[in-house]
Design a protein around this motif. Structure first.
Motif, PDB file in Angstrom:
ATOM      1  N   LEU A 197      38.598  62.279  11.347  1.00  6.71           N
ATOM      2  CA  LEU A 197      39.260  61.122  10.752  1.00  6.71           C
ATOM      3  C   LEU A 197      38.599  60.725   9.439  1.00  6.71           C
ATOM      4  O   LEU A 197      39.275  60.348   8.474  1.00  6.71           O
ATOM      5  CB  LEU A 197      39.252  59.944  11.727  1.00  6.71           C
ATOM      6  CG  LEU A 197      39.938  58.664  11.237  1.00  6.71           C
ATOM      7  CD1 LEU A 197      41.392  58.929  10.866  1.00  6.71           C
ATOM      8  CD2 LEU A 197      39.851  57.568  12.302  1.00  6.71           C
ATOM      9  N   LEU A 199      39.795  63.165   6.835  1.00  2.11           N
ATOM     10  CA  LEU A 199      41.187  62.868   6.501  1.00  2.11           C
ATOM     11  C   LEU A 199      41.292  61.616   5.627  1.00  2.11           C
ATOM     12  O   LEU A 199      42.102  61.560   4.697  1.00  2.11           O
ATOM     13  CB  LEU A 199      42.008  62.663   7.774  1.00  2.11           C
ATOM     14  CG  LEU A 199      42.516  63.909   8.495  1.00  2.11           C
ATOM     15  CD1 LEU A 199      43.257  63.502   9.759  1.00  2.11           C
ATOM     16  CD2 LEU A 199      43.418  64.735   7.600  1.00  2.11           C
ATOM     17  N   ALA A 200      40.468  60.616   5.922  1.00  2.14           N
ATOM     18  CA  ALA A 200      40.491  59.375   5.139  1.00  2.14           C
ATOM     19  C   ALA A 200      40.069  59.630   3.696  1.00  2.14           C
ATOM     20  O   ALA A 200      40.628  59.034   2.764  1.00  2.14           O
ATOM     21  CB  ALA A 200      39.580  58.329   5.785  1.00  2.14           C
ATOM     22  N   GLN A 256      43.101  61.209   2.105  1.00  3.90           N
ATOM     23  CA  GLN A 256      44.167  60.218   1.971  1.00  3.90           C
ATOM     24  C   GLN A 256      43.832  59.208   0.878  1.00  3.90           C
ATOM     25  O   GLN A 256      44.721  58.734   0.157  1.00  3.90           O
ATOM     26  CB  GLN A 256      44.371  59.499   3.301  1.00  3.90           C
ATOM     27  CG  GLN A 256      45.601  58.630   3.379  1.00  3.90           C
ATOM     28  CD  GLN A 256      46.890  59.419   3.449  1.00  3.90           C
ATOM     29  OE1 GLN A 256      47.736  59.294   2.565  1.00  3.90           O
ATOM     30  NE2 GLN A 256      47.055  60.236   4.470  1.00  3.90           N
ATOM     31  N   SER A 275      44.065  66.516  -0.549  1.00  2.00           N
ATOM     32  CA  SER A 275      44.439  65.909   0.729  1.00  2.00           C
ATOM     33  C   SER A 275      44.814  66.998   1.734  1.00  2.00           C
ATOM     34  O   SER A 275      44.443  66.926   2.913  1.00  2.00           O
ATOM     35  CB  SER A 275      45.617  64.950   0.535  1.00  2.00           C
ATOM     36  OG  SER A 275      46.012  64.375   1.764  1.00  2.00           O
ATOM     37  N   SER A 278      41.653  68.542   2.952  1.00  2.00           N
ATOM     38  CA  SER A 278      40.964  67.701   3.940  1.00  2.00           C
ATOM     39  C   SER A 278      41.612  67.852   5.316  1.00  2.00           C
ATOM     40  O   SER A 278      40.926  67.856   6.338  1.00  2.00           O
ATOM     41  CB  SER A 278      40.986  66.230   3.506  1.00  2.00           C
ATOM     42  OG  SER A 278      42.269  65.642   3.679  1.00  2.00           O
ATOM     43  N   GLU A 281      48.017  60.883  10.636  1.00  2.00           N
ATOM     44  CA  GLU A 281      48.375  60.408   9.300  1.00  2.00           C
ATOM     45  C   GLU A 281      48.307  58.887   9.225  1.00  2.00           C
ATOM     46  O   GLU A 281      47.832  58.314   8.240  1.00  2.00           O
ATOM     47  CB  GLU A 281      49.763  60.907   8.885  1.00  2.00           C
ATOM     48  CG  GLU A 281      50.910  60.458   9.761  1.00  2.00           C
ATOM     49  CD  GLU A 281      51.077  61.303  11.024  1.00  2.00           C
ATOM     50  OE1 GLU A 281      51.893  60.903  11.883  1.00  2.00           O
ATOM     51  OE2 GLU A 281      50.411  62.345  11.153  1.00  2.00           O
ATOM     52  N   ALA A 315      44.650  57.721   9.356  1.00  2.00           N
ATOM     53  CA  ALA A 315      43.992  57.900   8.057  1.00  2.00           C
ATOM     54  C   ALA A 315      44.395  56.791   7.085  1.00  2.00           C
ATOM     55  O   ALA A 315      43.542  56.232   6.374  1.00  2.00           O
ATOM     56  CB  ALA A 315      44.334  59.266   7.478  1.00  2.00           C
ATOM     57  N   ALA A 319      37.182  54.600   8.213  1.00  3.20           N
ATOM     58  CA  ALA A 319      37.432  55.562   9.290  1.00  3.20           C
ATOM     59  C   ALA A 319      36.385  55.421  10.395  1.00  3.20           C
ATOM     60  O   ALA A 319      36.719  55.447  11.590  1.00  3.20           O
ATOM     61  CB  ALA A 319      37.419  56.979   8.733  1.00  3.20           C
TER      62      ALA A 319
END
Length: 313
Positions: free
Chosen positions: A41, A44-45, A48, A204, A207, A230, A233, A258
């Motif tokens: 996470l 991903l953050a 994002q 992105s 990631s 999604e 994130a 996150a």
């Protein structure tokens, strides 16, 4: 730095509450295990954040994570020798999906919300068509080590965090934030807006590929492994004080968001609160975070000057 302090304070309170409920959390092994769980996470953050701070959205990362895991299991099928070629393929796949998202959004001028929503549906449909809802194959031990071994997960998070900070302190970071702050003014100032946004979407996608590799190792093969990521994130990024619409926020705060979200889920689990409430919690958090940004409290929201980039780290 001021914009990072509130989320760090919330994170510290949640970590203290977890430590009270579970004293093992204070031990190095317990804390590093938490970092391992949060790693996908957090990564991903970071990806994002790059998209959101430029004024766009990426709703495809959850489905992309699922694709990465399903494809890896099918191609490796327990064969150790296939591990590294497949890992390279997964990275290329993530970059390609991000590149397509960025190109469609900027060159064809399709709103990123629609572009990435469409990509999410395309990827989800492709996974279902390929697997029939039941993924086949198996991940090799060499593949799973990245998600299972705490040391690897922590190292990858540290590398991603350092790379993200350096990137945002470089010229690219300043132009990215300027683009999100005022795209027209940035373009008139000589910023190649299209290229900057395409790079943000591509990173992105990268990631999501890395997060998929970690999740595959940690959770195994599932057709729902990336479901809802999604939104998690986006919630983490907004929780970190990054403004929807772009132009303000730091990548450190997004990654801290996150960790904070994962801490909140961990605390709910420790107190036996149903995991079904996670979506409710995310909804409340994202509404409250956006509302707090709209209120513009002086100590949390310094005045935003349109057309001027805010330095992020």
């Amino acid at each position: 730095m001021k914009r990072t302090l509130p989320i760090l304070a919330v994170l510290a309170v949640l970590l203290a509450a977890i430590a009270i409920a579970n004293p093992f959390f204070l031990e190095p092994a317990g804390f590093l295990s938490f970092v391992r769980r949060a790693a996908p996470l957090v990564i991903l953050a970071a990806g994002q954040y790059l998209v959101i701070v430029s004024g766009e959205f990426d709703l495809s990362v959850g489905s992309l994570v699922t694709v990465e895991v399903v494809v890896a299991a099918r191609l490796i099928d327990g064969d150790e020798a296939a591990t590294w070629p497949v890992l390279a393929l997964l990275i290329v796949l993530g970059l390609f999906v991000g590149l397509v998202n960025g190109a469609v959004t900027t060159l064809l001028r399709v709103p990123s919300f629609i572009t990435t929503l469409g990509m999410m549906l395309v990827l989800s449909g492709a996974v279902f068509l390929w697997t029939g809802g039941a993924p086949r194959g198996a991940l090799s031990p060499a593949f799973r080590v990245f998600g299972r071994e705490t040391g690897w997960a922590v190292l990858i998070v540290v590398v991603v965090a350092v790379a993200a900070v350096l990137l945002m302190r470089a010229n690219f970071g300043r132009t990215l934030i300027a683009t999100g702050d005022n795209e027209r003014a940035a373009a008139l100032s000589g910023v190649r807006v299209t290229r900057v946004k395409i790079i943000a979407f591509t990173l992105s996608g990268l990631s999501a590929a890395v997060a998929g590799i970690l999740l595959g190792g940690f959770a195994g093969v599932s057709a729902q492994v990336g479901q809802g990521l999604e939104f998690q994130a986006i919630t983490a990024v907004v929780l970190g004080g990054v403004v929807l619409g772009g132009g303000r926020g730091t990548v450190i705060a997004a990654m801290a968001g996150a960790f904070t979200l994962e801490s909140l889920f961990t605390l709910l689990n420790l107190y036996g609160i149903s995991g079904a409430l996670e979506y409710t919690v995310q909804g409340v958090v994202i509404i409250a975070a956006v509302a707090a940004g709209a209120i513009r409290l002086p100590f949390l929201n310094p005045p935003k000057i349109k057309g001027g980039a805010h330095v992020a780290s």
